[in-house]
Motif scaffolding. Structure first.
Motif, PDB file in Angstrom:
ATOM      1  N   ASP A 283       0.849  -1.178   0.000  1.00 44.16           N
ATOM      2  CA  ASP A 283       0.000   0.000   0.000  1.00 44.16           C
ATOM      3  C   ASP A 283       0.889   1.234   0.000  1.00 44.16           C
ATOM      4  O   ASP A 283       1.321   1.699   1.041  1.00 44.16           O
TER       5      ASP A 283
ATOM      6  N   GLY B  71       0.220   4.196  -0.548  1.00 42.04           N
ATOM      7  CA  GLY B  71      -0.395   5.366   0.045  1.00 42.04           C
ATOM      8  C   GLY B  71      -0.381   5.373   1.563  1.00 42.04           C
ATOM      9  O   GLY B  71      -0.722   6.361   2.174  1.00 42.04           O
ATOM     10  N   ALA B  72       0.022   4.278   2.175  1.00 46.60           N
ATOM     11  CA  ALA B  72       0.007   4.212   3.632  1.00 46.60           C
ATOM     12  C   ALA B  72       1.318   4.715   4.204  1.00 46.60           C
ATOM     13  O   ALA B  72       2.345   4.649   3.561  1.00 46.60           O
TER      14      ALA B  72
ATOM     15  N   ASN C 171      -2.546   9.166   7.740  1.00 40.14           N
ATOM     16  CA  ASN C 171      -2.443   9.160   6.276  1.00 40.14           C
ATOM     17  C   ASN C 171      -1.381  10.112   5.749  1.00 40.14           C
ATOM     18  O   ASN C 171      -1.525  10.678   4.664  1.00 40.14           O
TER      19      ASN C 171
ATOM     20  N   SER D 141      -0.292   9.398   2.215  1.00 39.10           N
ATOM     21  CA  SER D 141      -1.330   9.174   1.201  1.00 39.10           C
ATOM     22  C   SER D 141      -1.091  10.088   0.003  1.00 39.10           C
ATOM     23  O   SER D 141      -0.487  11.155   0.126  1.00 39.10           O
TER      24      SER D 141
END
Length: 135
Positions: free
Chosen positions: A5, A7-8, A64, A67
């Motif tokens: 992930d 975006g994490a 986030n 992100s």
């Protein structure tokens, strides 16, 4: 990157997508490999988290932080730290002979299956005992 992930922030580790490879036939050696990989990814996650905290001069990271929505307001150093974690985590996993998909499948399985979580925790405890004996 497949399975990670991007975006994490590093506090999220490598994210999982459920799959079939981690079903009932998971071999003990695979559980052991997963235990080693998850231990190394967790250490990397903590190192990167500390680097982000140091860079931002804070003890708390915004939710986030890494992100895609946050990218325009991040410094290049913070962007680089955010982008490096998934790549480095994938390398750790792949260097141990697992695909990122296998790792993510096992991670997801451990989150949703209490029996698998126990089996993986036992493998992780065995790994930690081995590490302690080597020191």
């Amino acid at each position: 990157r497949a399975g990670a992930d991007v975006g994490a922030d590093p506090s999220d580790g490598v994210r999982a997508h459920a799959g079939e490879e981690a079903e009932e036939g998971v071999a003990a050696v695979t559980l052991g490999t997963f235990a080693v990989a998850s231990d190394k990814v967790e250490k990397l996650r903590m190192e990167q988290r500390i680097a982000l905290q140091n860079e931002l001069d804070t003890t708390e990271l915004p939710p986030n932080l890494c992100s895609p929505n946050m990218q325009p307001v991040l410094t290049s150093r913070v962007k680089n730290l955010c982008e490096s974690f998934p790549k480095e985590a994938e390398k750790v996993v792949e260097d141990l002979g697992m695909s990122i998909q296998q790792f993510n499948d096992m991670l997801e399985r451990s989150r949703r299956d209490p029996i698998m979580r126990i089996r993986m925790r036992l493998a992780w405890n065995a790994h930690k005992k081995t590490q302690a004996a080597l020191q």
